[in-house]
Design an enzyme around this catalytic site. Structure first.
Site, PDB file in Angstrom:
ATOM      1  N   HIS A 207       0.843  -1.192   0.000  1.00 17.03           N
ATOM      2  CA  HIS A 207       0.000   0.000   0.000  1.00 17.03           C
ATOM      3  C   HIS A 207       0.883   1.247   0.000  1.00 17.03           C
ATOM      4  CE1 HIS A 207       0.830  -0.614   4.256  1.00 17.03           C
ATOM      5  NE2 HIS A 207       0.305   0.562   4.567  1.00 17.03           N
TER       6      HIS A 207
ATOM      7  N   HIS B 102       1.334   3.880   1.951  1.00 18.42           N
ATOM      8  CA  HIS B 102       1.880   4.608   3.096  1.00 18.42           C
ATOM      9  C   HIS B 102       3.410   4.612   3.058  1.00 18.42           C
ATOM     10  CE1 HIS B 102      -2.037   4.439   5.647  1.00 18.42           C
ATOM     11  NE2 HIS B 102      -1.954   5.535   4.918  1.00 18.42           N
TER      12      HIS B 102
ATOM     13  N   ASP C 279       5.854   4.419   5.113  1.00 13.51           N
ATOM     14  CA  ASP C 279       6.712   3.450   5.806  1.00 13.51           C
ATOM     15  C   ASP C 279       6.754   2.116   5.061  1.00 13.51           C
ATOM     16  OD1 ASP C 279       3.977   3.289   6.672  1.00 13.51           O
ATOM     17  OD2 ASP C 279       4.568   1.986   8.322  1.00 13.51           O
ATOM     18  N   HIS C 280       6.030   2.031   3.950  1.00 14.53           N
ATOM     19  CA  HIS C 280       6.059   0.812   3.124  1.00 14.53           C
ATOM     20  C   HIS C 280       6.640   1.060   1.728  1.00 14.53           C
ATOM     21  CE1 HIS C 280       3.595  -1.760   5.866  1.00 14.53           C
ATOM     22  NE2 HIS C 280       3.332  -0.551   6.354  1.00 14.53           N
TER      23      HIS C 280
ATOM     24  N   ASP D 284      -0.759  -3.834   5.756  1.00 18.70           N
ATOM     25  CA  ASP D 284      -1.527  -3.375   6.912  1.00 18.70           C
ATOM     26  C   ASP D 284      -2.995  -3.746   6.708  1.00 18.70           C
ATOM     27  OD1 ASP D 284       0.903  -2.358   7.526  1.00 18.70           O
ATOM     28  OD2 ASP D 284       0.289  -0.275   7.688  1.00 18.70           O
TER      29      ASP D 284
END
Lengths: 334, 334
Positions: free
Chosen positions: B62, B64, B66-67, B209
């Protein structure tokens, strides 16, 4: 003003050196500035006392990834750890546009204001005690140097002016020192007439990638310190016929010598130069090359090396984080 | 297939845990897959034997940061260190658009082809021995799980089939094993009739997530391993009334138990959970919570922990990089 190097490698990170980032830390309080923000700058910060909450301004010299790919993560983490204060960002317009795209496409919500100054047309800004302006350099993409001038310095009473005006020692001095104009025995004593800066104006220049040091002539006038890349040794550039828009250690050292610059701090070393002097080519090759051309105070940065430009404009390497700041081999801190 | 965790922290990096990234390493050769690519994934790789040159595909769950914020730097460094092979990227369309903006705005030139598959409408792709497909999850933004199925396995001769057809032992067996159809004493012996897979099909699911484990029911059918986030303890979600679109350790463990999953590997822990069991709240709280709900093989990931899903689909923690892979305190590894 302290300088704390967060990344000193050119192009790609190594186990010892991250890509470019430099923290400039104010003398008092917790405020600091960041010049360039390569990927994992926020990770490096975790190993320092610095907090993104106290960051006053971010200056980005140019759009190459090793100088700006750490921005989205740093801003996201600042948001997640509670920053609400506006943050100044001085950068190429393309960096602004990239952040705008990043915020939209990766659902990045920043609960603080980014006050953006595009380097295109930038005429300077005052932040705390310091004025920041920028100078165009020469690289594969538009690149800039940032000059920090300490235009607002601590004030102290001028004993000569007090004596000349026969201001009697006592509470009057304190009021004048505090900025108060005072009516005394029929005379108006203006505070400004009795104050002088506690020390001279510090000036330092932090340059982005650049293959033409002469472009820094005006920026460096009256400066005590230049921080500049020395990506390659001159022999390497001569051998390959290719500088990729970078300076050699010799090239920037000769410029600093010609300008009679008091101190020169080199950084942004190609990963081909090894930290261990026993392996070739080594960082020592860059050091020797620069030292042969420059008689001032020469330092080569490494990650987490900390330097102080003291109130008299003298550069000192601080013996902190285990590093003397002079490039000696030291334990892995990656 | 080995699993080497490059980042196991949720949202922000800590000194011990980077943000999300997981390497899946093929049994033979140097090929590997990357699921998620948080900032500084390329830095973590410097501390492993893996090279971006051998990367087969990147899967992003996804958008975000932090990914995915490590993508531009990883790709830039792969380019600078000589990669010319095409690279598969399976990700949300927005990640593709973000990379396109990044390439344009930061002068990022990639001398290799990015073969992009948008998760929107993705129906699966075959890479080497593995088929990869994706399943939609529930999060604050669209999020996916990736399923890896080993559909092309090593083949061995089937002794029963050879016996039934009375194929005499000898060079004939070697030719049939090598895929050759053979005319023998007037009979056509087809290689395919005498081969069988050397072991069963391995299936593992790596989820992004997700706050609704039930969405993984179909993906996990027949799988030996699920890698899933356990960002919080259930007590924390109950106290704050807010899961931020994440699962609790109890929630995902109950799902794994209901599915009778052989192995569950938890990762993506909130930085509030400390590595040291003596500090509260600790990772052990998550472990205890999950273990209370799940009777299978439970592991909690940490950075640089390596696990093996062997040819029989059994998960083992490898004692490598100083880590037993079971969350015990260990020395700082950057």
């Amino acid at each position: 003003m302290d300088l704390l190097f967060l990344g000193t490698s050119a192009g790609v990170p190594t186990r010892r050196r991250n890509v470019s980032a430099l923290a400039l830390i104010e003398d008092q309080g917790k405020g600091w500035f960041l010049v360039d923000c390569g990927e994992a700058t926020q990770h490096q910060l975790l190993r320092t006392p610095l907090s993104a909450a106290d960051l006053r301004a971010i200056c980005i010299t140019h759009v190459h990834g090793d100088h700006c790919y750490g921005l989205p993560g740093l801003l996201a983490s600042a948001a997640m750890t509670g920053r609400r204060q506006p943050l100044l960002l001085i950068a190429p317009q393309a960096v602004h546009d990239w952040l705008a795209a990043t915020r939209m496409l990766t659902a990045l919500h920043l609960p603080f204001e980014l006050r953006f100054h595009a380097l295109e047309g930038f005429t300077g800004v005052a932040v705390g005690a310091w004025d920041i302006d920028a100078f165009a350099l020469s690289h594969r993409v538009p690149s800039h140097a940032f000059r920090f001038r300490e235009t607002r310095r601590p004030q102290r009473l001028d004993p000569a002016a007090l004596a000349a005006a026969q201001v009697p020692r006592g509470p009057l001095w304190g009021r004048l020192h505090g900025g108060e104009d005072v009516l005394h025995e029929g005379r108006l004593l203006r505070s400004a007439d009795f104050l002088q800066a506690a020390h001279g104006e510090r000036r330092l220049v932090v340059a982005g990638d650049n293959d033409d040091p002469a472009l820094l002539t005006e920026a460096c006038r009256g400066a005590q310190l230049l921080v500049h890349e020395a990506t390659y040794a001159q022999a390497q550039i001569d051998k390959t016929g290719q500088s990729w828009g970078h300076s050699s250690a010799a090239g920037i050292a000769r410029f600093a010598e010609a300008q009679a610059l008091p101190a020169l701090l080199l950084t942004h070393f190609s990963p081909r130069y090894q930290a261990e002097a026993v392996r070739s080519p080594s960082i020592d090759e860059l050091r020797r090359e620069a030292a042969a051309c420059y008689g001032g105070h020469l330092q080569l940065a490494e990650d987490f090396a900390r330097f102080r430009l003291d109130r008299h404009g003298r550069l000192k390497a601080l013996d902190q984080s285990g590093g003397a700041g002079d490039g000696e081999p030291q334990q892995e801190r990656g």
